[in-house]
Design an enzyme around this catalytic site. Structure first.
Site, PDB file in Angstrom:
ATOM      1  N   ASP A  57      39.847  32.345  21.219  1.00 20.14           N
ATOM      2  CA  ASP A  57      40.809  33.363  21.623  1.00 20.14           C
ATOM      3  C   ASP A  57      42.242  32.852  21.521  1.00 20.14           C
ATOM      4  O   ASP A  57      43.154  33.592  21.171  1.00 20.14           O
ATOM      5  CB  ASP A  57      40.536  33.808  23.063  1.00 20.14           C
ATOM      6  N   ASN A 132      47.871  38.675  26.101  1.00 19.56           N
ATOM      7  CA  ASN A 132      47.112  38.432  27.326  1.00 19.56           C
ATOM      8  C   ASN A 132      47.977  38.499  28.577  1.00 19.56           C
ATOM      9  O   ASN A 132      47.765  39.346  29.429  1.00 19.56           O
ATOM     10  CB  ASN A 132      46.404  37.078  27.276  1.00 19.56           C
ATOM     11  N   ALA A 174      40.934  36.806  30.978  1.00 15.66           N
ATOM     12  CA  ALA A 174      41.426  35.469  30.659  1.00 15.66           C
ATOM     13  C   ALA A 174      41.917  34.765  31.930  1.00 15.66           C
ATOM     14  O   ALA A 174      41.216  34.713  32.935  1.00 15.66           O
ATOM     15  CB  ALA A 174      42.522  35.564  29.591  1.00 15.66           C
ATOM     16  N   SER A 178      40.402  34.143  36.039  1.00 14.46           N
ATOM     17  CA  SER A 178      40.223  32.838  36.691  1.00 14.46           C
ATOM     18  C   SER A 178      41.007  32.756  37.996  1.00 14.46           C
ATOM     19  O   SER A 178      40.611  32.044  38.928  1.00 14.46           O
ATOM     20  CB  SER A 178      40.669  31.716  35.749  1.00 14.46           C
TER      21      SER A 178
END
Length: 272
Positions: A57, A132, A174, A178
């Protein structure tokens, strides 16, 4: 047809995947150029019908930042870890994926991006786009950051944390995930704001309309801004950060047979 391969040689299997891909495409009459260094620019892709990234990615995200909304579609082949944005994760899958590409059995999946800018003493010193996320984090040490975020000119929230992530729906799986953020369908018209390790009991993500205009003023000198992990810039006290949906978009090639939910189930299952 003309296709450029962007190969991340830091991934052990990427060169092998690239050799398989290049040979297959040439056998089918495709003009192929391969790039093995990270010194490429936007101009290197101006006359392509498609770009294939071979890595993970991160490889695709870096290319998206370089293209800055250029409409050439991107197909990702995964030689990395999870690869939420990629369409093949083994060399055995490559011929089938390329068959679908050459036969136009795919959809153009247009993803939103974020635009961020830093203003210092009345002058914009940096601008960037991210597929992202935009990260506001500390540069070094273990000090916490104090951040007051405004939305459309109104104070929204105050965080005491290790940093803040402003993520697109694409980025929800992404770094934001987390950090405890929600998983969001890539087509949802939202911006996700997630504090990193908030030092408070109410340090939760906030989901906002993608028309929102977000801003914050840097309160200490030990901070930085990064766009998808790239273009890292040191910040100073008093810098003003503005975040909004970008005018630019990124177009991914997605095979018709694979939905977001199927990809999500597959990737989450692979972590068990």
């Amino acid at each position: 047809m003309k296709i450029t391969l962007v190969v991340n040689t830091k991934k052990p299997e990427a060169v092998e995947y690239a050799n398989i891909t290049e040979a297959y495409l040439r056998e089918h009459g495709v003009k192929v150029k391969s790039i093995y260094e990270e010194t490429y620019t936007r101009d290197d892709f101006s006359d392509n019908d498609c770009i294939i990234t071979i890595g993970g990615d991160g490889t695709l995200l870096r290319l998206a930042g370089i293209l800055r909304g250029q409409d050439t579609p991107i197909l990702g082949l995964n030689a990395g870890h999870l690869g939420y944005l990629t369409e093949a994760s083994s060399k055995e899958e490559i011929p089938e994926v390329l068959d679908d590409l050459l036969a136009h059995r795919y959809t153009r999946d247009v993803r939103s991006m974020l635009h961020g800018s830093v203003t210092r003493n009345g002058e914009v010193i940096v601008r960037g786009t991210a597929l992202n996320e935009v990260l506001i984090g500390r540069r070094e040490g273990i000090t916490v950051l104090y951040s007051t975020v405004n939305c459309n000119g109104v104070e929204l929230t105050h965080y005491i944390s290790d940093g803040i992530l402003f993520a697109t729906p694409t980025g929800s799986t992404a770094y934001s995930l987390s950090a405890g953020g929600p998983i969001v369908d890539p087509a949802a018209p939202v911006i996700i704001m997630t504090p990193i390790c908030a030092h408070t009991m109410n340090g939760r993500s906030v989901i906002l309309q993608d028309s929102s205009q977000l801003s914050l003023t840097i309160e200490q000198d030990n901070e930085l801004i990064a766009f998808d992990g790239e273009q890292r810039t040191a910040l100073k006290r008093g810098d003003e950060i503005r975040i909004r949906k970008a005018n630019e978009m990124t177009t991914l090639i997605k095979r018709n047979k694979t939905s977001f939910l199927e990809t999500l189930r597959s990737k989450i299952g692979s972590e068990r």
